[in-house]
Motif scaffolding. Sequence first.
Motif, PDB file in Angstrom:
ATOM      1  N   ASN A  36       0.846  -1.189   0.000  1.00  0.00           N
ATOM      2  CA  ASN A  36       0.000   0.000   0.000  1.00  0.00           C
ATOM      3  C   ASN A  36       0.883   1.240   0.000  1.00  0.00           C
ATOM      4  O   ASN A  36       1.634   1.488   0.947  1.00  0.00           O
ATOM      5  CB  ASN A  36      -0.906  -0.016   1.233  1.00  0.00           C
ATOM      6  N   ILE A  37       0.787   2.028  -1.063  1.00  0.00           N
ATOM      7  CA  ILE A  37       1.696   3.162  -1.229  1.00  0.00           C
ATOM      8  C   ILE A  37       1.485   4.239  -0.172  1.00  0.00           C
ATOM      9  O   ILE A  37       2.339   5.104   0.019  1.00  0.00           O
ATOM     10  CB  ILE A  37       1.547   3.760  -2.651  1.00  0.00           C
ATOM     11  N   ALA A  38       0.374   4.179   0.560  1.00  0.00           N
ATOM     12  CA  ALA A  38       0.125   5.159   1.617  1.00  0.00           C
ATOM     13  C   ALA A  38       0.918   4.871   2.883  1.00  0.00           C
ATOM     14  O   ALA A  38       0.989   5.714   3.784  1.00  0.00           O
ATOM     15  CB  ALA A  38      -1.368   5.211   1.950  1.00  0.00           C
ATOM     16  N   ASP A  39       1.532   3.688   2.940  1.00  0.00           N
ATOM     17  CA  ASP A  39       2.298   3.321   4.141  1.00  0.00           C
ATOM     18  C   ASP A  39       3.706   3.894   4.090  1.00  0.00           C
ATOM     19  O   ASP A  39       4.708   3.169   4.161  1.00  0.00           O
ATOM     20  CB  ASP A  39       2.361   1.799   4.293  1.00  0.00           C
ATOM     21  N   ILE A  40       3.809   5.198   3.998  1.00  0.00           N
ATOM     22  CA  ILE A  40       5.100   5.897   3.999  1.00  0.00           C
ATOM     23  C   ILE A  40       5.024   6.961   5.075  1.00  0.00           C
ATOM     24  O   ILE A  40       4.018   7.664   5.202  1.00  0.00           O
ATOM     25  CB  ILE A  40       5.410   6.520   2.615  1.00  0.00           C
ATOM     26  N   SER A  41       6.051   7.089   5.890  1.00  0.00           N
ATOM     27  CA  SER A  41       5.989   8.050   6.987  1.00  0.00           C
ATOM     28  C   SER A  41       6.323   9.463   6.513  1.00  0.00           C
ATOM     29  O   SER A  41       6.983   9.663   5.490  1.00  0.00           O
ATOM     30  CB  SER A  41       6.957   7.639   8.098  1.00  0.00           C
ATOM     31  N   LEU A  42       5.869  10.448   7.282  1.00  0.00           N
ATOM     32  CA  LEU A  42       6.194  11.836   6.972  1.00  0.00           C
ATOM     33  C   LEU A  42       7.699  12.069   7.018  1.00  0.00           C
ATOM     34  O   LEU A  42       8.254  12.791   6.192  1.00  0.00           O
ATOM     35  CB  LEU A  42       5.477  12.760   7.963  1.00  0.00           C
ATOM     36  N   ARG A  43       8.355  11.454   7.980  1.00  0.00           N
ATOM     37  CA  ARG A  43       9.808  11.626   8.094  1.00  0.00           C
ATOM     38  C   ARG A  43      10.520  11.014   6.892  1.00  0.00           C
ATOM     39  O   ARG A  43      11.489  11.573   6.374  1.00  0.00           O
ATOM     40  CB  ARG A  43      10.307  11.004   9.386  1.00  0.00           C
ATOM     41  N   ALA A  44      10.019   9.848   6.431  1.00  0.00           N
ATOM     42  CA  ALA A  44      10.630   9.219   5.264  1.00  0.00           C
ATOM     43  C   ALA A  44      10.527  10.130   4.047  1.00  0.00           C
ATOM     44  O   ALA A  44      11.499  10.297   3.296  1.00  0.00           O
ATOM     45  CB  ALA A  44       9.962   7.878   4.980  1.00  0.00           C
ATOM     46  N   LEU A  45       9.368  10.738   3.846  1.00  0.00           N
ATOM     47  CA  LEU A  45       9.202  11.647   2.711  1.00  0.00           C
ATOM     48  C   LEU A  45      10.129  12.855   2.841  1.00  0.00           C
ATOM     49  O   LEU A  45      10.712  13.317   1.849  1.00  0.00           O
ATOM     50  CB  LEU A  45       7.750  12.102   2.607  1.00  0.00           C
ATOM     51  N   ALA A  46      10.267  13.373   4.069  1.00  0.00           N
ATOM     52  CA  ALA A  46      11.150  14.519   4.280  1.00  0.00           C
ATOM     53  C   ALA A  46      12.591  14.166   3.932  1.00  0.00           C
ATOM     54  O   ALA A  46      13.309  14.956   3.307  1.00  0.00           O
ATOM     55  CB  ALA A  46      11.056  14.989   5.731  1.00  0.00           C
ATOM     56  N   VAL A  47      13.025  12.973   4.305  1.00  0.00           N
ATOM     57  CA  VAL A  47      14.399  12.551   4.019  1.00  0.00           C
ATOM     58  C   VAL A  47      14.590  12.319   2.523  1.00  0.00           C
ATOM     59  O   VAL A  47      15.606  12.733   1.940  1.00  0.00           O
ATOM     60  CB  VAL A  47      14.750  11.285   4.826  1.00  0.00           C
ATOM     61  N   LEU A  48      13.629  11.670   1.883  1.00  0.00           N
ATOM     62  CA  LEU A  48      13.746  11.437   0.447  1.00  0.00           C
ATOM     63  C   LEU A  48      13.803  12.750  -0.329  1.00  0.00           C
ATOM     64  O   LEU A  48      14.535  12.871  -1.314  1.00  0.00           O
ATOM     65  CB  LEU A  48      12.576  10.580  -0.047  1.00  0.00           C
ATOM     66  N   ARG A  49      13.038  13.741   0.118  1.00  0.00           N
ATOM     67  CA  ARG A  49      13.052  15.040  -0.568  1.00  0.00           C
ATOM     68  C   ARG A  49      14.336  15.823  -0.293  1.00  0.00           C
ATOM     69  O   ARG A  49      14.827  16.554  -1.148  1.00  0.00           O
ATOM     70  CB  ARG A  49      11.839  15.861  -0.113  1.00  0.00           C
ATOM     71  N   GLY A  50      14.864  15.664   0.914  1.00  0.00           N
ATOM     72  CA  GLY A  50      16.016  16.471   1.299  1.00  0.00           C
ATOM     73  C   GLY A  50      17.359  15.865   1.002  1.00  0.00           C
ATOM     74  O   GLY A  50      18.382  16.555   1.056  1.00  0.00           O
ATOM     75  N   ALA A  51      17.396  14.577   0.666  1.00  0.00           N
ATOM     76  CA  ALA A  51      18.675  13.905   0.421  1.00  0.00           C
ATOM     77  C   ALA A  51      19.325  14.404  -0.873  1.00  0.00           C
ATOM     78  O   ALA A  51      18.661  14.872  -1.791  1.00  0.00           O
ATOM     79  CB  ALA A  51      18.455  12.395   0.346  1.00  0.00           C
ATOM     80  N   ASP A  52      20.648  14.283  -0.924  1.00  0.00           N
ATOM     81  CA  ASP A  52      21.369  14.603  -2.155  1.00  0.00           C
ATOM     82  C   ASP A  52      21.205  13.494  -3.195  1.00  0.00           C
ATOM     83  O   ASP A  52      21.320  13.741  -4.403  1.00  0.00           O
ATOM     84  CB  ASP A  52      22.869  14.782  -1.860  1.00  0.00           C
ATOM     85  N   LEU A  53      20.923  12.291  -2.698  1.00  0.00           N
ATOM     86  CA  LEU A  53      20.869  11.137  -3.592  1.00  0.00           C
ATOM     87  C   LEU A  53      20.030  10.042  -2.939  1.00  0.00           C
ATOM     88  O   LEU A  53      20.081   9.856  -1.724  1.00  0.00           O
ATOM     89  CB  LEU A  53      22.292  10.614  -3.834  1.00  0.00           C
ATOM     90  N   ILE A  54      19.263   9.312  -3.753  1.00  0.00           N
ATOM     91  CA  ILE A  54      18.542   8.131  -3.276  1.00  0.00           C
ATOM     92  C   ILE A  54      19.178   6.909  -3.926  1.00  0.00           C
ATOM     93  O   ILE A  54      19.181   6.772  -5.154  1.00  0.00           O
ATOM     94  CB  ILE A  54      17.040   8.181  -3.646  1.00  0.00           C
ATOM     95  N   ALA A  55      19.733   6.024  -3.109  1.00  0.00           N
ATOM     96  CA  ALA A  55      20.296   4.763  -3.603  1.00  0.00           C
ATOM     97  C   ALA A  55      19.206   3.706  -3.510  1.00  0.00           C
ATOM     98  O   ALA A  55      18.693   3.428  -2.422  1.00  0.00           O
ATOM     99  CB  ALA A  55      21.509   4.358  -2.763  1.00  0.00           C
ATOM    100  N   GLY A 134       9.866   1.891   9.287  1.00  0.00           N
ATOM    101  CA  GLY A 134       8.554   1.820   8.664  1.00  0.00           C
ATOM    102  C   GLY A 134       8.172   0.384   8.377  1.00  0.00           C
ATOM    103  O   GLY A 134       8.479  -0.526   9.156  1.00  0.00           O
ATOM    104  N   ALA A 135       7.515   0.161   7.250  1.00  0.00           N
ATOM    105  CA  ALA A 135       6.964  -1.154   6.923  1.00  0.00           C
ATOM    106  C   ALA A 135       8.042  -2.221   6.766  1.00  0.00           C
ATOM    107  O   ALA A 135       9.142  -1.958   6.289  1.00  0.00           O
ATOM    108  CB  ALA A 135       6.155  -1.057   5.626  1.00  0.00           C
ATOM    109  N   ALA A 136       7.690  -3.457   7.181  1.00  0.00           N
ATOM    110  CA  ALA A 136       8.564  -4.619   7.010  1.00  0.00           C
ATOM    111  C   ALA A 136       7.664  -5.844   6.907  1.00  0.00           C
ATOM    112  O   ALA A 136       6.874  -6.107   7.813  1.00  0.00           O
ATOM    113  CB  ALA A 136       9.540  -4.762   8.167  1.00  0.00           C
ATOM    114  N   ALA A 137       7.768  -6.578   5.819  1.00  0.00           N
ATOM    115  CA  ALA A 137       6.890  -7.723   5.590  1.00  0.00           C
ATOM    116  C   ALA A 137       6.978  -8.790   6.689  1.00  0.00           C
ATOM    117  O   ALA A 137       5.951  -9.324   7.102  1.00  0.00           O
ATOM    118  CB  ALA A 137       7.187  -8.340   4.223  1.00  0.00           C
ATOM    119  N   PRO A 138       8.181  -9.138   7.196  1.00  0.00           N
ATOM    120  CA  PRO A 138       8.230 -10.162   8.250  1.00  0.00           C
ATOM    121  C   PRO A 138       7.428  -9.777   9.488  1.00  0.00           C
ATOM    122  O   PRO A 138       6.721 -10.615  10.068  1.00  0.00           O
ATOM    123  CB  PRO A 138       9.726 -10.275   8.566  1.00  0.00           C
ATOM    124  N   LEU A 139       7.517  -8.522   9.917  1.00  0.00           N
ATOM    125  CA  LEU A 139       6.789  -8.098  11.113  1.00  0.00           C
ATOM    126  C   LEU A 139       5.296  -8.001  10.846  1.00  0.00           C
ATOM    127  O   LEU A 139       4.474  -8.314  11.719  1.00  0.00           O
ATOM    128  CB  LEU A 139       7.333  -6.760  11.606  1.00  0.00           C
TER     129      LEU A 139
END
Length: 305
Positions: A36-55, A134-139
């Motif tokens: 479910n694409i809605a299962d993304i945290s606000l902090r995760a989005l902030a980091v993805l937007r603010g990072a110099d690079l996404i690996a 955030g999300a993890a399939a095993p848990l």
Amino acid sequence: MLAPGDGGNEAAEDPTDDPGLELSPGLFIVATPIGNIADISLRALAVLRGADLIACEDTRVTSKLTARYGVVTRRFAYNDHNGERVRPQLLERLRRGDSVALVSDAGTPLISDPGYKLVRAAIDEGLPVTVVPGAAAPLAALALSGLPSDRFLFAGFLPSRQAARRRALDELAPVPATLIVFESPRRLAASLADMAAALGDRKAAVARELTKRFEEVRRGPLAELARHYAASGPPKGEVVVVVGPPGTAPAAAMEDFAATLEAQLRAALAGASLRDAATTVAAATGLPRREVYARALALVAADKR
């Protein structure tokens, strides 16, 4: 500025609404949705937007997430195939003071993906590393299974070949914890049958398509689940199998299993030596030969009394 480790309980201005957020240097391990694409945290989005690079493992997969949330940060492929070549480049970016967000195709990085070597190398060099959980399939599967969750072991993917898979299951059999494994849908029925043979007919759950529209969790003894998927065919979607710890097999099922094993041993002993009979039954059931031999020895001894 959001630095590795920020985001505790202290009262502070929430940085997650700032699309131009500047991150401190370091490696950010960022969990992404498992379905479910809605299962993304606000902090995760902030980091993805603010990072110099996404690996990321696959830039095409990650682009679906970044496009959905308007993240324009440059994506850089880092996976099992190019890891040895790309890892030094990512480490150099970290040494220069860049912020790098590490993501997997789905879920939490390092869980059955190549992120471990990059994180280990960064730690060895004393470079800043933090996690955005955030999300993890095993848990998620464990939470839905209804099985004991106070102690568990995640064993990743079992070997694809039966002999190696049974050896791996023999090693896991005595572990006093709930077991969590990933499995290919096409191998699911055979794998469940091997689990029943090696672990006993424990309670288990098969979870698939977690957090998606057709999420399904089927619960029952391992042998029953094996019969179901052998009859119905491979299920669709990603599969997680959760197996209860030793002692969670239903009493009736254990009695049936013991009775069946005894009958097999008696039939084999009627025309072969104890050693040969044990070898034959072990090969037929997938049980460890030493365990079958011990049961055969006990049967012979009981018959002599």
